[in-house]
Design a protein around this motif. Structure first.
Motif, PDB file in Angstrom:
ATOM      1  N   LEU A  74      44.968   5.109 -42.017  1.00 12.62           N
ATOM      2  CA  LEU A  74      43.578   4.725 -42.183  1.00 12.62           C
ATOM      3  C   LEU A  74      43.227   3.548 -41.280  1.00 12.62           C
ATOM      4  O   LEU A  74      42.194   3.562 -40.611  1.00 12.62           O
ATOM      5  N   LEU A  75      44.074   2.536 -41.228  1.00 15.59           N
ATOM      6  CA  LEU A  75      43.814   1.384 -40.364  1.00 15.59           C
ATOM      7  C   LEU A  75      43.786   1.790 -38.892  1.00 15.59           C
ATOM      8  O   LEU A  75      42.950   1.306 -38.119  1.00 15.59           O
ATOM      9  N   ALA A  76      44.680   2.680 -38.501  1.00 15.98           N
ATOM     10  CA  ALA A  76      44.687   3.165 -37.116  1.00 15.98           C
ATOM     11  C   ALA A  76      43.398   3.922 -36.804  1.00 15.98           C
ATOM     12  O   ALA A  76      42.816   3.759 -35.722  1.00 15.98           O
ATOM     13  N   ALA A  77      42.942   4.733 -37.752  1.00 10.66           N
ATOM     14  CA  ALA A  77      41.689   5.467 -37.550  1.00 10.66           C
ATOM     15  C   ALA A  77      40.513   4.503 -37.429  1.00 10.66           C
ATOM     16  O   ALA A  77      39.630   4.685 -36.587  1.00 10.66           O
ATOM     17  N   GLN A  78      40.504   3.471 -38.260  1.00 11.74           N
ATOM     18  CA  GLN A  78      39.438   2.474 -38.174  1.00 11.74           C
ATOM     19  C   GLN A  78      39.476   1.767 -36.816  1.00 11.74           C
ATOM     20  O   GLN A  78      38.444   1.536 -36.206  1.00 11.74           O
ATOM     21  N   LEU A  79      40.655   1.430 -36.354  1.00 12.80           N
ATOM     22  CA  LEU A  79      40.788   0.761 -35.065  1.00 12.80           C
ATOM     23  C   LEU A  79      40.312   1.660 -33.927  1.00 12.80           C
ATOM     24  O   LEU A  79      39.608   1.200 -33.015  1.00 12.80           O
ATOM     25  N   ARG A  80      40.642   2.934 -33.981  1.00  9.25           N
ATOM     26  CA  ARG A  80      40.229   3.865 -32.919  1.00  9.25           C
ATOM     27  C   ARG A  80      38.708   4.005 -32.842  1.00  9.25           C
ATOM     28  O   ARG A  80      38.172   4.372 -31.801  1.00  9.25           O
ATOM     29  N   ARG A  81      38.025   3.680 -33.913  1.00 10.54           N
ATOM     30  CA  ARG A  81      36.562   3.746 -33.901  1.00 10.54           C
ATOM     31  C   ARG A  81      35.965   2.730 -32.927  1.00 10.54           C
ATOM     32  O   ARG A  81      34.796   2.839 -32.553  1.00 10.54           O
ATOM     33  N   TYR A  82      36.745   1.748 -32.517  1.00 11.02           N
ATOM     34  CA  TYR A  82      36.294   0.756 -31.541  1.00 11.02           C
ATOM     35  C   TYR A  82      36.394   1.262 -30.097  1.00 11.02           C
ATOM     36  O   TYR A  82      35.803   0.674 -29.196  1.00 11.02           O
ATOM     37  N   LEU A  83      37.168   2.297 -29.864  1.00 13.42           N
ATOM     38  CA  LEU A  83      37.394   2.769 -28.493  1.00 13.42           C
ATOM     39  C   LEU A  83      36.114   2.993 -27.687  1.00 13.42           C
ATOM     40  O   LEU A  83      36.043   2.551 -26.533  1.00 13.42           O
ATOM     41  N   PRO A  84      35.093   3.677 -28.228  1.00 14.93           N
ATOM     42  CA  PRO A  84      33.900   3.918 -27.410  1.00 14.93           C
ATOM     43  C   PRO A  84      33.237   2.646 -26.884  1.00 14.93           C
ATOM     44  O   PRO A  84      32.723   2.631 -25.768  1.00 14.93           O
ATOM     45  N   ARG A  85      33.265   1.570 -27.657  1.00 13.30           N
ATOM     46  CA  ARG A  85      32.673   0.311 -27.203  1.00 13.30           C
ATOM     47  C   ARG A  85      33.349  -0.186 -25.932  1.00 13.30           C
ATOM     48  O   ARG A  85      32.698  -0.685 -25.023  1.00 13.30           O
ATOM     49  N   PHE A  86      34.655  -0.069 -25.898  1.00 16.07           N
ATOM     50  CA  PHE A  86      35.406  -0.617 -24.767  1.00 16.07           C
ATOM     51  C   PHE A  86      35.418   0.327 -23.572  1.00 16.07           C
ATOM     52  O   PHE A  86      35.365  -0.125 -22.436  1.00 16.07           O
ATOM     53  N   THR A  87      35.479   1.628 -23.812  1.00 17.04           N
ATOM     54  CA  THR A  87      35.454   2.556 -22.671  1.00 17.04           C
ATOM     55  C   THR A  87      34.069   2.568 -22.028  1.00 17.04           C
ATOM     56  O   THR A  87      33.969   2.616 -20.804  1.00 17.04           O
ATOM     57  N   THR A  88      33.025   2.507 -22.833  1.00 19.39           N
ATOM     58  CA  THR A  88      31.665   2.470 -22.290  1.00 19.39           C
ATOM     59  C   THR A  88      31.453   1.219 -21.449  1.00 19.39           C
ATOM     60  O   THR A  88      30.801   1.264 -20.409  1.00 19.39           O
ATOM     61  N   ALA A  89      32.032   0.104 -21.893  1.00 14.97           N
ATOM     62  CA  ALA A  89      31.906  -1.152 -21.146  1.00 14.97           C
ATOM     63  C   ALA A  89      32.845  -1.203 -19.944  1.00 14.97           C
ATOM     64  O   ALA A  89      32.779  -2.138 -19.141  1.00 14.97           O
ATOM     65  N   GLY A  90      33.745  -0.229 -19.823  1.00 14.24           N
ATOM     66  CA  GLY A  90      34.698  -0.226 -18.713  1.00 14.24           C
ATOM     67  C   GLY A  90      35.824  -1.233 -18.886  1.00 14.24           C
ATOM     68  O   GLY A  90      36.499  -1.567 -17.919  1.00 14.24           O
TER      69      GLY A  90
END
Length: 187
Positions: A128-144
């Motif tokens: 569950l914690l890993a899934a919650q953390l992965r939810r942040y990925l789009p913020r960082f990939t979009t920002a490059g």
């Protein structure tokens, strides 16, 4: 049927378990990801696959990558993932108060922190914690910000599949302890 009954649990993040485990109540992480968010996460993962050279470079020095992860997870953006007060109270009930760092036993606090993480970081909470953390990925990939995205993906993978005290788990537990003590009424 033999053995434990397997109960279905949403491991995509959010929900009651996330609220109990972390400090995400009242934030976007409290609700499970909808179809649009899941699509953004999947797109971020696809974009991250193009960063293999950076990932290999970062993995050449695991100690430096772990140090970077600790620093990254100190960012206030990750505050909703700090371990919540219910879990912290359970840790303190089981292990006692955290030791104060002193020169006679310089590793006492880090040993306490490792034991604390291993008390709650069982397979389901890890996923569950890993899934919650992965939810942040789009913020960082979009920002490059590919270095942070690689570190997040790496941390989510290690957290979900391992049984170790990852930098992510250690930092979220440490911050949860700090939050807990900050909220105690002054004596």
């Amino acid at each position: 049927m033999r053995g434990r009954a397997v109960r279905p649990v949403d491991r995509a993040g959010g929900g009651e378990e996330a609220i109990r485990l972390t400090r995400c109540a009242g934030t976007w992480l409290a609700d499970p990801p909808d179809a649009d968010e899941q699509a953004r996460i999947a797109e971020a993962v696809r974009a991250l696959n193009g960063q293999r050279a950076l990932a290999l470079e970062l993995h050449r020095d695991p100690a430096a990558l772990d140090a970077y992860c600790v620093e990254l997870f100190r960012d206030p953006i990750f505050n909703p993932l700090h371990i919540g007060p219910e879990i912290i109270r359970r840790i303190i009930d089981k292990l006692g108060e955290p030791p104060v760092a002193d020169e006679s036993d310089p590793t006492a606090f880090s040993q306490y922190l490792q034991q604390a993480v291993l008390l709650f970081a069982l397979p389901n909470p890890r996923r569950l914690l890993a899934a919650q953390l992965r939810r942040y990925l789009p913020r960082f990939t979009t920002a490059g910000d590919w270095k942070a995205a690689v570190a997040i993906d790496y941390s989510a993978f290690r957290t979900s599949l391992g049984n170790e005290v990852t930098p992510f788990l250690a930092q979220m537990t440490l911050a949860g302890l700090a939050d807990y003590y900050d909220e105690l009424p002054d004596a």
